[in-house]
Scaffold this active site. Structure first.
Site, PDB file in Angstrom:
ATOM      1  N   SER A 195       0.818  -1.211   0.000  1.00 42.36           N
ATOM      2  CA  SER A 195       0.000   0.000   0.000  1.00 42.36           C
ATOM      3  C   SER A 195       0.852   1.262   0.000  1.00 42.36           C
ATOM      4  CB  SER A 195      -0.856  -0.012   1.263  1.00 42.36           C
ATOM      5  OG  SER A 195      -1.436   1.249   1.465  1.00 42.36           O
TER       6      SER A 195
ATOM      7  N   TYR B 177      -1.739   0.360   9.958  1.00 44.02           N
ATOM      8  CA  TYR B 177      -1.975  -0.430   8.740  1.00 44.02           C
ATOM      9  C   TYR B 177      -0.748  -0.344   7.815  1.00 44.02           C
ATOM     10  CZ  TYR B 177      -3.576  -1.224   3.982  1.00 44.02           C
ATOM     11  OH  TYR B 177      -3.672  -1.645   2.687  1.00 44.02           O
TER      12      TYR B 177
ATOM     13  N   LYS C  60       2.205  -3.288   6.407  1.00 45.64           N
ATOM     14  CA  LYS C  60       2.589  -3.545   5.012  1.00 45.64           C
ATOM     15  C   LYS C  60       4.108  -3.385   4.832  1.00 45.64           C
ATOM     16  CE  LYS C  60      -1.448  -4.530   3.381  1.00 45.64           C
ATOM     17  NZ  LYS C  60      -1.764  -5.828   2.782  1.00 45.64           N
TER      18      LYS C  60
ATOM     19  N   LEU D 126     -13.601   5.874   0.908  1.00 48.85           N
ATOM     20  CA  LEU D 126     -14.388   7.016   0.447  1.00 48.85           C
ATOM     21  C   LEU D 126     -15.449   6.660  -0.611  1.00 48.85           C
ATOM     22  CD1 LEU D 126     -14.888  10.078   0.451  1.00 48.85           C
ATOM     23  CD2 LEU D 126     -13.147  10.249  -1.344  1.00 48.85           C
TER      24      LEU D 126
HETATM   25  N1  UDP Z   1     -12.743  10.055   3.620  1.00 47.05           N
HETATM   26  C1  UDP Z   1     -13.752  10.921   3.992  1.00 47.05           C
HETATM   27  N2  UDP Z   1     -14.937  10.393   4.433  1.00 47.05           N
HETATM   28  C2  UDP Z   1     -15.145   9.046   4.543  1.00 47.05           C
HETATM   29  C3  UDP Z   1     -14.112   8.175   4.131  1.00 47.05           C
HETATM   30  C4  UDP Z   1     -12.925   8.715   3.680  1.00 47.05           C
HETATM   31  O1  UDP Z   1     -13.606  12.146   3.945  1.00 47.05           O
HETATM   32  O2  UDP Z   1     -16.224   8.647   4.981  1.00 47.05           O
HETATM   33  C5  UDP Z   1     -11.466  10.614   3.142  1.00 47.05           C
HETATM   34  C6  UDP Z   1     -10.261  10.181   3.947  1.00 47.05           C
HETATM   35  O3  UDP Z   1     -10.083  10.999   5.065  1.00 47.05           O
HETATM   36  C7  UDP Z   1      -9.147  10.309   2.909  1.00 47.05           C
HETATM   37  C8  UDP Z   1      -9.838   9.980   1.576  1.00 47.05           C
HETATM   38  O4  UDP Z   1     -11.240  10.132   1.840  1.00 47.05           O
HETATM   39  O5  UDP Z   1      -8.697  11.624   2.856  1.00 47.05           O
HETATM   40  C9  UDP Z   1      -9.577   8.566   1.104  1.00 47.05           C
HETATM   41  O6  UDP Z   1      -9.808   7.709   2.205  1.00 47.05           O
HETATM   42  P1  UDP Z   1      -9.899   6.142   2.058  1.00 47.05           P
HETATM   43  O7  UDP Z   1     -10.199   5.588   3.421  1.00 47.05           O
HETATM   44  O8  UDP Z   1     -10.835   5.789   0.959  1.00 47.05           O
HETATM   45  O9  UDP Z   1      -8.454   5.707   1.574  1.00 47.05           O
HETATM   46  P2  UDP Z   1      -6.987   5.904   2.212  1.00 47.05           P
HETATM   47  O10 UDP Z   1      -6.345   6.958   1.377  1.00 47.05           O
HETATM   48  O11 UDP Z   1      -7.124   6.293   3.637  1.00 47.05           O
HETATM   49  O12 UDP Z   1      -6.358   4.583   2.049  1.00 47.05           O
END
Ligand code: UDP
Length: 321
Positions: free
Chosen positions: A116, A140, A144, A189
């Protein structure tokens, strides 16, 4: 590769990898405990073993006759990993060591690992290549990175060659509709945007709008899971033809903010998405985008399905149902 064991093959990314391997003529065995994966994601032409990576005997039995392993079984929620590091250590670290030991015991020598972009932590460059310093800021990402470090030793000591694929943000669904399972209790997200659009939740939270980015929300590099799956097939071919161990980024090089994702979804599917601005989520860097030139040079890999339109519409097709 002819005989491939896909650990975590009933999961979201794993099932797309299985689809791509079957398309390329591989004989596939899926090993999955179905904790987050689902039977709906299993393919009738792939053998299925329900098993857990903490069960050494079951793993060892599954290795019989395999030429390569693709390992995707992992816990992957950043927020949860900060709350329950014990679970992440057990599953992602101990579980993967069980996989590697079972491979060594059974003389399976090729390994493709789902890593990741979380290994990088807070990036010092806005675009990350594989030579950038690694310093995870969530547990996490730490799990990895630890495995990548173990891998270099298993290569040296046990002759297991590997390709570790550092995924940026995996999104989208198989265009042919072969993967049917939606993720249970998604934390990422795009599925949360989709659940809000579909009325499964009334509102979503945007975690922070005070980051140092143009609209204040975090920027990520969203890569279609079909493109990720293609990289796994290429990585297996690369190892089969004698390629040496590699760590490779998989991303598009283009970033989109949380607000970009919400707005683009509203525009494409013509539904309002309600959201509140919530506090920052611990462990989130402001911006992560990939430089994936090495995957291009070494595997001949180029993302072909990762436009926002294709990502959003292929996902909405499933949530609409
Ligand atoms: N995010 C958000 N609301 C949510 C889930 C995620 O604003 O309900 C934001 C999160 O803070 C990050 C981006 O979306 O900035 C991508 O998050 P995700 O968990 O999908 O992937 P990550 O980059 O953390 O692996």
């Amino acid at each position: 590769m002819t005989n491939v064991l896909v650990i975590g093959g009933a999961g979201y990314i794993g099932s797309h990898v299985v689809a791509a391997l079957l398309d390329n003529g591989a004989t596939v065995t899926v090993f999955d405990n179905l904790s987050t994966g689902t039977r709906e994601n299993l393919f009738p032409t792939a053998r299925f073993i329900q098993g857990d990576i903490l069960d050494k005997q079951a793993l060892s039995a599954a290795m019989t006759g395999q030429e390569a392993v693709v390992h995707l079984a992992a816990k992957k929620a950043v927020g949860e990993s900060m709350q329950y590091p014990d679970k992440y250590a057990e599953n992602n670290i101990s579980g993967t060591l069980n996989v590697l030991n079972a491979m060594a015991e059974n003389k399976v020598k090729a390994f493709v690992f789902s890593s990741s972009a979380a290994v990088y932590g807070i990036p010092q460059e806005s675009v990350l290549d594989e030579t950038c310093p690694v310093d995870p800021i969530n547990f996490y990402g730490f799990t990895k990175l630890e495995i990548e470090r173990f891998l270099t030793w298993y290569d040296r000591l046990k002759d297991i060659r590997f390709v570790s694929l550092r995924y940026f943000n995996a999104v989208g669904y198989d265009a042919a509709g072969r993967v049917k399972g939606l993720e249970k209790n998604p934390q990422n997200l795009l599925p949360i945007i989709m659940e809000t659009a579909a009325g499964i939740r009334s509102k979503m939270a945007v975690f922070g709008n005070d980051y140092d980015t143009p609209d204040g929300t975090c920027i990520r590099d969203y890569i279609h899971v079909t493109d990720l799956a293609d990289a796994h097939v290429r990585a297996l071919h690369y190892l089969k033809t004698g390629g040496k161990s590699q760590i490779l980024n998989l991303g598009t090089g283009t970033g989109h903010s949380v607000m970009d994702m919400i707005q683009k979804t509203q525009e494409l599917i013509h539904r309002p998405i309600s959201f509140d601005i919530a506090p920052r989520r611990p462990g989130d860097p402001a911006k992560l985008t990939a430089k994936a030139d090495a995957a291009h040079t070494i595997l001949g890999w180029t993302p072909r399905h990762s436009s926002l339109d294709e990502i959003i519409l292929s996902t909405w097709r499933l949530y609409q149902k």
